[in-house]
Design a protein around this motif. Structure first.
Motif, PDB file in Angstrom:
ATOM      1  N   THR A 157     -26.038 -15.827 -17.995  1.00 26.68           N
ATOM      2  CA  THR A 157     -27.075 -16.181 -18.520  1.00 26.68           C
ATOM      3  C   THR A 157     -28.444 -15.914 -18.138  1.00 26.68           C
ATOM      4  OG1 THR A 157     -25.653 -18.347 -18.304  1.00 26.68           O
ATOM      5  CG2 THR A 157     -28.010 -18.531 -18.612  1.00 26.68           C
ATOM      6  N   LEU A 158     -29.150 -15.077 -19.088  1.00 25.70           N
ATOM      7  CA  LEU A 158     -30.368 -14.655 -19.111  1.00 25.70           C
ATOM      8  C   LEU A 158     -31.521 -15.705 -19.291  1.00 25.70           C
ATOM      9  CD1 LEU A 158     -29.859 -11.145 -20.649  1.00 25.70           C
ATOM     10  CD2 LEU A 158     -29.494 -11.790 -18.275  1.00 25.70           C
ATOM     11  N   PRO A 159     -32.750 -15.604 -18.792  1.00 22.73           N
ATOM     12  CA  PRO A 159     -33.646 -16.377 -18.676  1.00 22.73           C
ATOM     13  C   PRO A 159     -34.433 -16.500 -20.048  1.00 22.73           C
ATOM     14  CG  PRO A 159     -34.366 -14.982 -17.076  1.00 22.73           C
ATOM     15  CD  PRO A 159     -33.116 -14.663 -17.587  1.00 22.73           C
ATOM     16  N   ILE A 290     -31.334 -12.953  -5.664  1.00 21.63           N
ATOM     17  CA  ILE A 290     -32.514 -13.225  -6.557  1.00 21.63           C
ATOM     18  C   ILE A 290     -32.254 -13.439  -8.016  1.00 21.63           C
ATOM     19  CG2 ILE A 290     -32.603 -10.666  -7.092  1.00 21.63           C
ATOM     20  CD1 ILE A 290     -35.616 -10.916  -6.227  1.00 21.63           C
ATOM     21  N   PRO A 291     -33.115 -14.135  -8.693  1.00 20.47           N
ATOM     22  CA  PRO A 291     -32.921 -14.327 -10.025  1.00 20.47           C
ATOM     23  C   PRO A 291     -33.481 -13.393 -11.004  1.00 20.47           C
ATOM     24  CG  PRO A 291     -34.758 -15.793  -9.281  1.00 20.47           C
ATOM     25  CD  PRO A 291     -34.382 -14.957  -8.338  1.00 20.47           C
ATOM     26  N   GLY A 292     -32.848 -13.198 -12.314  1.00 18.84           N
ATOM     27  CA  GLY A 292     -33.371 -12.071 -13.188  1.00 18.84           C
ATOM     28  C   GLY A 292     -33.057 -10.785 -12.914  1.00 18.84           C
ATOM     29  N   PHE A 293     -32.434 -10.170 -13.957  1.00 15.78           N
ATOM     30  CA  PHE A 293     -32.176  -8.527 -13.753  1.00 15.78           C
ATOM     31  C   PHE A 293     -33.177  -7.818 -13.460  1.00 15.78           C
ATOM     32  CE2 PHE A 293     -27.850 -10.401 -15.149  1.00 15.78           C
ATOM     33  CZ  PHE A 293     -27.176  -9.423 -14.422  1.00 15.78           C
ATOM     34  N   ASP A 294     -34.326  -8.236 -14.036  1.00 14.34           N
ATOM     35  CA  ASP A 294     -35.662  -6.923 -13.578  1.00 14.34           C
ATOM     36  C   ASP A 294     -35.930  -7.229 -12.234  1.00 14.34           C
ATOM     37  OD1 ASP A 294     -36.260  -9.906 -13.840  1.00 14.34           O
ATOM     38  OD2 ASP A 294     -38.223  -9.257 -14.824  1.00 14.34           O
ATOM     39  N   ASN A 295     -35.744  -8.526 -11.576  1.00 17.15           N
ATOM     40  CA  ASN A 295     -35.941  -8.575 -10.065  1.00 17.15           C
ATOM     41  C   ASN A 295     -34.976  -7.899  -9.348  1.00 17.15           C
ATOM     42  OD1 ASN A 295     -38.416  -9.935 -10.793  1.00 17.15           O
ATOM     43  ND2 ASN A 295     -37.285 -11.825 -10.859  1.00 17.15           N
ATOM     44  N   LYS A 296     -33.714  -7.973  -9.936  1.00 18.35           N
ATOM     45  CA  LYS A 296     -32.391  -7.395  -9.372  1.00 18.35           C
ATOM     46  C   LYS A 296     -32.646  -6.094  -9.139  1.00 18.35           C
ATOM     47  CE  LYS A 296     -29.286 -11.292 -10.547  1.00 18.35           C
ATOM     48  NZ  LYS A 296     -28.737 -11.742  -9.130  1.00 18.35           N
ATOM     49  N   THR A 297     -33.026  -5.559 -10.373  1.00 23.62           N
ATOM     50  CA  THR A 297     -32.998  -3.913 -10.256  1.00 23.62           C
ATOM     51  C   THR A 297     -34.110  -3.361  -9.399  1.00 23.62           C
ATOM     52  OG1 THR A 297     -32.452  -3.928 -12.633  1.00 23.62           O
ATOM     53  CG2 THR A 297     -33.527  -2.031 -12.063  1.00 23.62           C
ATOM     54  N   THR A 298     -35.122  -4.078  -9.488  1.00 24.06           N
ATOM     55  CA  THR A 298     -36.524  -3.759  -8.324  1.00 24.06           C
ATOM     56  C   THR A 298     -35.873  -3.826  -6.958  1.00 24.06           C
ATOM     57  OG1 THR A 298     -38.073  -4.419 -10.214  1.00 24.06           O
ATOM     58  CG2 THR A 298     -38.929  -3.776  -7.970  1.00 24.06           C
TER      59      THR A 298
END
Length: 513
Positions: A157-159, A290-298
């Motif tokens: 589930t993406l935000p 950590i939430p969010g795939f952009d945050n996960k990638t970073t």
């Protein structure tokens, strides 16, 4: 990065998209915070829909979420007369969202992207959809857009699953997402070239492990970049978007782990493996929580890099090591840029920095490699001197002899008494220190194999006893270039082949020293 966005980042990205589009061409697009009406499609499954029903509600466009549900979305697209005249037909409605969809403009059905519906009935649509819009369908004033959406086949589930809605000139579905693809392809080529280069270098015995790690880092960065720009280059169904995001995080984690391994190999003397395991575990836990795939990638790159900074700084402080200090500064600058640009750390900046970081690591690796080569060369020279001294001592303590058969007799010659040997067709002339000569029935190559290592081939026609050499003389001629000769103890001079001058110089220097 084209990944799940926080509301703040999504709004900023959408604003940038809108400003960029407006600067190049007319585009009709709603604001992300615009109020829209959302209705449950399980209650009203068919068109037309009563958006005034009590089961409907108003939300901001940025908060529309069709994941795990089926809904109707109604929004208004205001069109001015100037915009209408600026639009270049043919036109298209762009819907970049993680959902199957069916679109209606001013009551006219534009078409389907997949087939929205409940879980058993849904047919997955593309992540980026495009619907043809007849020019006469648009009105000056408010235009009503209705979209039926569903995303029943999501892995995560993406935000913010709705990325862009707008009307513009008919183009590729990813038209609003490929501004940087050309630059990214250039960087992709650089990263793939670096991968090939380091992979070839890893086949050599020297620093094989570090070159292999640099090859893997370049490969992971290239694969992550390709996954990033893949959305702009290829159409794919929306369930694959989750897989793509997971792949991007995995490649980012691989890059970070290889970086941590490289730094520990260079700057950690004890328990290096423990640091790698601890860094990998901490990074993996952070990525999961950590939430969010952009945050996960970073985070997948940030956490190993942070630990790498700590390890390099510790080594630099304890050992006063300049290479460790330079690595600490480089990685710290990278981390600082990530922190300062957290809200808009998109793929262009990230991969430019990754490429620059690999370049710095490559220069440090090249410097270490050259230093290692220099040390090995010094070791070889020391070994050569020691070997020659041992050969000389052995020859003095137990002189080698050479047996020459001629005219039915055998002459025994002490090799220490040989001055030099000269080729004479199928024979070789052996010149002794007392001026006598012997004829050897074999080539100079055969004779060389029977003599000790104190004899050196300096020319295709001459083999000299290094113990009889007093000086190497060189001269330069404009027409013929460099020339050299050896001066022997008896005053004779022997020519030195031009291609053998460096080897002869080293051997003579070793002998004289």
């Amino acid at each position: 990065m084209f990944v799940a966005l926080t509301p703040k980042t999504a709004s900023l990205l959408f604003t940038l998209l809108t400003l960029f589009s407006a600067s190049c061409f007319a585009v009709i697009t709603p604001q992300r915070q615009q109020a829209v009406t959302v209705c449950d499609a399980t209650i009203q499954p068919d068109w037309p829909v009563d958006f005034t029903a009590t089961t409907c509600q108003q939300v901001a466009l940025v908060d529309v979420d069709p994941q795990g549900k089926t809904l109707w979305l109604q929004l208004t697209l205001p069109v001015s007369k100037q915009q209408l005249t600026q639009l270049k037909p043919p036109l298209a409605l762009y819907l970049n969202a993680k959902a199957s969809s069916s679109s209606y403009l001013n009551g006219y059905h534009l078409g389907n992207n997949g087939l929205p519906g409940n879980q058993p009935d849904e047919i997955a649509g593309n992540m980026d959809a495009r619907f043809y819009v007849p020019l006469d369908l648009l009105l000056v004033g408010d235009n009503q857009l209705v979209v039926k959406m569903s995303a029943q086949q999501s892995l995560f589930t993406l935000p913010n699953p709705v990325h862009f809605i707008g009307i513009n000139h008919y183009n590729a579905p990813q038209h609003h997402l490929q501004r940087y693809s050309n630059w990214m392809l250039v960087i992709l080529g650089i990263l793939l070239t670096a991968t090939l280069y380091f992979a070839i270098r890893s086949l050599q015995s020297m620093q094989r492990g570090q070159h292999l790690l640099l090859a893997l880092m370049s490969l992971f960065a290239a694969l992550q970049l390709f996954s990033e720009i893949g959305r702009a280059l290829f159409s794919y169904s929306y369930p694959l978007h989750d897989v793509r995001l997971l792949v991007i995080v995995t490649f980012s984690f691989g890059f970070g782990l290889c970086l941590l391994t490289l730094i520990t190999q260079r700057f950690v003397r004890t328990h290096a493996v423990h640091w790698i395991y601890a860094g990998a575990a901490a990074t993996l836990l952070t990525v999961i929580l950590i939430p969010g795939f952009d945050n996960k990638t970073t985070a997948a790159t940030f956490c190993p890099m942070l630990l790498s900074v700590i390890l390099a700084a510790r080594h630099g402080y304890r050992r006063r090591n300049l290479a460790a200090a330079a690595t600490t500064v480089t990685l710290s600058l990278f981390l600082l840029i990530i922190v300062l640009t957290a809200d808009y750390f998109h793929e262009t900046l990230y991969f430019v920095l990754i490429t620059l970081l690999l370049s710095v690591l490559f220069m440090q690796q090249a410097k270490d490699y050259n230093a290692l080569l220099s040390n090995q060369q010094l070791d070889k020279e020391r070994i050569a001197k020691l070997t020659l001294r041992l050969e000389q001592n052995q020859q003095h303590n137990k002189p080698a002899i050479l047996k020459i058969a001629s005219a039915g007799k055998v002459d025994i010659i002490n090799t220490a008494q040989i001055n030099f040997c000269q080729a004479a067709g199928d024979y070789s002339e052996i010149n002794l220190t007392d001026g006598r000569q012997h004829l050897y029935s074999g080539t100079l190559k055969n004779l060389e194999s029977e003599l000790p290592s104190t004899f050196l081939r300096v020319h295709r026609s001459y083999l000299v006893n290094l113990e009889q050499v007093t000086r190497l003389q060189t001269s330069t001629n404009k027409s013929s270039g460099s020339a050299a000769s050896l001066l022997l103890q008896n005053g004779q001079q022997l020519p030195v082949s031009r291609r053998l001058i460096p080897a002869v110089r080293q051997a003579v220097t070793t002998e004289i020293n």
